[in-house]
Design an enzyme around this catalytic site. Structure first.
Site, mmCIF file in Angstrom:
data_model
loop_
_atom_site.group_PDB
_atom_site.id
_atom_site.type_symbol
_atom_site.label_atom_id
_atom_site.label_comp_id
_atom_site.label_asym_id
_atom_site.label_seq_id
_atom_site.Cartn_x
_atom_site.Cartn_y
_atom_site.Cartn_z
ATOM 1 N N LYS A 61 0.831 -1.210 0.000
ATOM 2 C CA LYS A 61 0.000 0.000 0.000
ATOM 3 C C LYS A 61 0.869 1.265 0.000
ATOM 4 C CE LYS A 61 -1.426 1.821 4.029
ATOM 5 N NZ LYS A 61 -1.309 3.250 4.342
ATOM 6 N N ASN A 62 1.850 1.304 0.902
ATOM 7 C CA ASN A 62 2.603 2.545 1.071
ATOM 8 C C ASN A 62 3.539 2.837 -0.088
ATOM 9 O OD1 ASN A 62 1.248 3.170 3.337
ATOM 10 N ND2 ASN A 62 2.859 2.566 4.770
ATOM 11 N N ARG A 115 -3.550 11.161 4.471
ATOM 12 C CA ARG A 115 -2.441 12.112 4.484
ATOM 13 C C ARG A 115 -1.561 12.031 3.243
ATOM 14 N NH1 ARG A 115 -1.082 14.414 8.884
ATOM 15 N NH2 ARG A 115 1.055 14.597 8.143
ATOM 16 N N CYS A 132 -3.726 13.720 13.210
ATOM 17 C CA CYS A 132 -3.817 12.291 12.938
ATOM 18 C C CYS A 132 -3.760 11.570 14.283
ATOM 19 C CB CYS A 132 -2.626 11.931 12.052
ATOM 20 S SG CYS A 132 -2.311 10.208 11.887
ATOM 21 N N ARG A 147 2.245 14.703 13.138
ATOM 22 C CA ARG A 147 2.602 14.490 11.738
ATOM 23 C C ARG A 147 2.575 15.768 10.892
ATOM 24 N NH1 ARG A 147 -0.192 9.151 9.513
ATOM 25 N NH2 ARG A 147 1.696 8.950 8.272
ATOM 26 N N PRO A 148 3.439 16.724 11.209
ATOM 27 C CA PRO A 148 3.478 17.952 10.396
ATOM 28 C C PRO A 148 4.021 17.672 8.996
ATOM 29 C CG PRO A 148 5.286 17.931 11.978
ATOM 30 C CD PRO A 148 4.465 16.701 12.253
ATOM 31 N N VAL A 149 3.945 18.682 8.121
ATOM 32 C CA VAL A 149 4.477 18.524 6.756
ATOM 33 C C VAL A 149 5.550 19.582 6.470
ATOM 34 C CG1 VAL A 149 2.509 17.329 5.718
ATOM 35 C CG2 VAL A 149 2.523 19.836 5.820
ATOM 36 N N ASP A 150 6.143 20.123 7.541
ATOM 37 C CA ASP A 150 7.156 21.175 7.364
ATOM 38 C C ASP A 150 8.322 20.715 6.481
ATOM 39 O OD1 ASP A 150 7.592 19.403 9.517
ATOM 40 O OD2 ASP A 150 9.082 20.721 10.419
ATOM 41 N N LEU A 151 8.742 19.474 6.613
ATOM 42 C CA LEU A 151 9.890 19.001 5.833
ATOM 43 C C LEU A 151 9.537 18.891 4.351
ATOM 44 C CD1 LEU A 151 11.180 16.251 8.289
ATOM 45 C CD2 LEU A 151 11.915 18.634 8.092
ATOM 46 N N ILE A 187 9.008 6.703 16.632
ATOM 47 C CA ILE A 187 8.679 7.432 15.392
ATOM 48 C C ILE A 187 7.475 8.362 15.597
ATOM 49 C CG2 ILE A 187 8.158 7.221 12.914
ATOM 50 C CD1 ILE A 187 10.841 5.955 13.622
ATOM 51 N N ARG A 198 -8.369 0.118 4.866
ATOM 52 C CA ARG A 198 -7.443 1.027 4.170
ATOM 53 C C ARG A 198 -6.193 0.295 3.715
ATOM 54 N NH1 ARG A 198 -6.712 6.701 7.042
ATOM 55 N NH2 ARG A 198 -5.430 6.835 5.192
HETATM 56 C C1 EPZ Z 1 5.039 6.767 6.322
HETATM 57 O O1 EPZ Z 1 4.413 7.885 6.929
HETATM 58 C C2 EPZ Z 1 4.016 5.664 6.281
HETATM 59 N N1 EPZ Z 1 2.853 6.115 5.531
HETATM 60 C C3 EPZ Z 1 3.600 5.296 7.695
HETATM 61 O O2 EPZ Z 1 2.691 4.219 7.631
HETATM 62 C C4 EPZ Z 1 4.833 4.883 8.487
HETATM 63 O O3 EPZ Z 1 4.454 4.626 9.812
HETATM 64 C C5 EPZ Z 1 5.875 5.988 8.450
HETATM 65 O O4 EPZ Z 1 6.180 6.335 7.073
HETATM 66 C C6 EPZ Z 1 7.178 5.617 9.128
HETATM 67 O O5 EPZ Z 1 7.697 4.463 8.529
HETATM 68 C C7 EPZ Z 1 2.858 6.075 4.223
HETATM 69 O O6 EPZ Z 1 3.834 5.682 3.580
HETATM 70 C C8 EPZ Z 1 1.609 6.490 3.539
HETATM 71 P P1 EPZ Z 1 7.438 10.070 8.213
HETATM 72 P P2 EPZ Z 1 5.064 9.315 6.836
HETATM 73 O O7 EPZ Z 1 7.356 11.324 7.432
HETATM 74 O O8 EPZ Z 1 5.779 9.434 5.559
HETATM 75 C C9 EPZ Z 1 7.875 13.535 11.460
HETATM 76 C C10 EPZ Z 1 0.615 3.136 7.917
HETATM 77 O O9 EPZ Z 1 0.026 2.652 8.909
HETATM 78 N N2 EPZ Z 1 7.734 14.516 10.356
HETATM 79 O O10 EPZ Z 1 8.587 9.153 7.967
HETATM 80 O O11 EPZ Z 1 4.004 10.300 7.148
HETATM 81 C C11 EPZ Z 1 6.595 12.762 11.710
HETATM 82 O O12 EPZ Z 1 5.693 13.494 12.517
HETATM 83 C C12 EPZ Z 1 1.311 4.466 8.015
HETATM 84 O O13 EPZ Z 1 0.647 2.585 6.814
HETATM 85 C C13 EPZ Z 1 7.932 15.863 10.618
HETATM 86 O O14 EPZ Z 1 8.212 16.254 11.762
HETATM 87 O O15 EPZ Z 1 6.083 9.242 8.052
HETATM 88 C C14 EPZ Z 1 7.123 11.512 12.370
HETATM 89 O O16 EPZ Z 1 7.316 11.714 13.734
HETATM 90 C C15 EPZ Z 1 1.112 5.126 9.340
HETATM 91 N N3 EPZ Z 1 7.776 16.757 9.585
HETATM 92 C C16 EPZ Z 1 8.483 11.300 11.697
HETATM 93 O O17 EPZ Z 1 8.802 12.549 11.074
HETATM 94 C C17 EPZ Z 1 7.469 16.358 8.329
HETATM 95 O O18 EPZ Z 1 7.344 17.216 7.445
HETATM 96 C C18 EPZ Z 1 8.507 10.238 10.612
HETATM 97 O O19 EPZ Z 1 7.377 10.416 9.758
HETATM 98 C C19 EPZ Z 1 7.296 14.980 8.064
HETATM 99 C C20 EPZ Z 1 7.432 14.074 9.101
#
Ligand code: EPZ
Length: 429
Positions: free
Chosen positions: A22-23, A96, A120, A125-129, A332, A402
């Site tokens: 899925k991911n 998201r 969430c 889960r911000p999107v700043d990065l 995480i 999902r």
């Molecule tokens: C992906 O989420 C997966 N989702 C998640 O799976 C998975 O748990 C996660 O990666 C970690 O492996 C999808 O691929 C759709 P991150 P993602 O950005 O990309 C912080 C599932 O159940 N962060 O690696 O959103 C964030 O808050 C889902 O299938 C920022 O601070 O995860 C987190 O603490 C749930 N700013 C950490 O980074 C940002 O701009 C890692 O999140 C982006 C992230």
């Protein structure tokens, strides 16, 4: 709304084919925005999330066709032109990963307006990065009333992007945007999850020049245009890990096929340490447990190749009946223990403090009514239900739908007593 009922006690014996990831699939689908030629994705899972993203992409101008092709389930995505650069709140809030259409839209048509995803249940889960990466590539970003307006009328420019923390989504987003940028982009501290390498392979099949995915440094040499391609989605490592845990929980012997066990080494090592039998095969792995009780082991989630956060809830369910105390640290997401109180409704002995849960194994669980709070939490409740005495009913299983394709069928084929109860119209908020 539908619920899942599990009658506990049956061992699992049989074969479970693992679906496409899925991911990975949902990021590959977003790549279709980058070309006016058709992208054919095979080994596609049929899930609520892929249907959902298909709906959003259709609004943006992508023709999305699902069918059974010569090599199984496929989706063909074709965007002759981008007819809208607008992704509304309603659609992005529900999933998201929809936010990741922003980069490809700006890369292809110079502008986009995409809703911020909002909060969430598993964390802020911000999107700043994501936004920092797009800005580094030269996009002008404005935030108004919950929307991101991104513009790059003269196209994106290659850049150095250094992420302060590892983010799967931001790395993928930067990659999706940089493939059409002018010049070279280097992403430092990139996520190394296997889905990144899958995205790289698909983009390169489309004519992109991406190297290094799967390592912390990814180099992208921008190209002027991309073409159509055919790409097979990698196997879903989280689905594979989930059924591996289910087999260890219920006992018996389950062969997982169409899979790559190397993608979940961290989990398989923990299963072995707990006392389960783990035998890798050419296209997957056999998991067995015959009668004896598992021993408690500790786990700490980490970016790949560490123990996946998406398998933490399932592993916690496994530890509820193991011998001894297990410490489970989540590093995480800050709020990813919502399944703990639900597992406690089944008789589990768990205490949570900060980012750590302590699970003291009990002799047996008792069936109860429980509620799913997110995708992986919901399947942890199903796993616990496999051994709980009597019946366990899991509500809010739209979370489960999902990300798990034909779950009742796959578990049922191995002897589990799992059935879907069709909704009676009662409101579940
Ligand atoms: C992906 O989420 C997966 N989702 C998640 O799976 C998975 O748990 C996660 O990666 C970690 O492996 C999808 O691929 C759709 P991150 P993602 O950005 O990309 C912080 C599932 O159940 N962060 O690696 O959103 C964030 O808050 C889902 O299938 C920022 O601070 O995860 C987190 O603490 C749930 N700013 C950490 O980074 C940002 O701009 C890692 O999140 C982006 C992230």
């Amino acid at each position: 709304m539908d619920r899942i009922a599990i009658t506990g006690g049956a061992q699992l014996n049989g074969t479970i084919p693992v679906s496409g990831a899925k991911n990975s699939a949902i990021k590959l689908m977003a790549a279709s925005l980058l070309t006016d030629e058709p992208l054919r994705l095979t080994n596609m899972p049929r899930l609520a999330d892929t249907r959902f993203l298909g709906k959003l992409l259709t609004r943006l101008g992508v023709q999305v066709t699902e069918s059974d092709g010569p090599d199984g389930q496929q989706t063909i995505l074709h965007a002759p032109e981008i007819t809208s650069g607008f992704a509304p709140y309603d659609l992005v809030r529900q999933m998201r990963a929809s936010f990741n259409v922003l980069g490809p839209l700006v890369a292809r048509s110079g502008q986009a307006k995409v809703s911020l995803p909002g909060g969430c249940t598993i964390g802020a889960r911000p999107v700043d990065l994501h936004l920092q990466a797009l800005e580094a590539l030269g996009a002008k970003i404005d935030l108004h009333e919950g929307y991101v307006y991104a513009q790059a009328p003269r196209g994106l420019k290659g850049a150095e992007i250094s992420f302060p923390i590892v983010s799967v989504g931001a790395t993928e987003h930067a990659m999706l945007a940089a493939v059409l940028a002018d010049g070279v982009t280097v992403i430092h501290n990139a996520a190394c999850e296997p889905e990144l390498a899958d995205l790289q392979d698909c983009l390169n099949a489309m004519g992109a020049k991406v190297e290094g995915a799967g390592t912390p440094t990814i180099t992208i040499t921008g190209v002027a245009r991309l073409q159509g391609a055919t790409h097979a989605v990698i196997p879903d490592r989280i689905e594979m890990g989930t059924y591996a845990v289910a087999a260890a929980m219920a006992g018996g012997e389950v062969r997982l096929t169409n899979a790559r066990p190397g993608l979940i080494d961290a989990l398989l090592d923990k299963l072995k340490e707990a006392g389960a039998g783990v035998e890798p095969t050419a296209d997957g792995v056999i998991i067995r447990r015959n009668g004896h009780r598992l021993e408690s082991v500790d786990v700490e989630t980490a970016p790949f190749p560490g123990f996946a956060t998406d398998l933490q809830a399932q592993f916690m369910a496994l530890m509820t009946t193991a011998n001894g105390e297990s410490r489970i640290r989540e590093t995480i997401f800050e709020n990813r223990f919502m399944h703990a109180p639900e597992l406690m409704r089944l008789g589990a002995d768990i205490s949570v403090a900060g980012g750590e849960a302590r699970v003291r194994g009990v002799e047996r669980l008792e069936g109860a009514e429980v509620m799913a709070t997110d995708l992986r939490a919901s399947v942890s409740l199903v796993i616990a239900g496999l051994v709980a005495r009597g019946e366990t009913t899991v509500s809010r299983i739209y979370h489960l739908d999902r990300g798990f394709e034909r779950l009742e069928e796959k578990l049922g084929a191995c002897g589990a007593q799992v059935r879907r109860l069709k909704g009676d119209g009662e409101a579940e908020l």
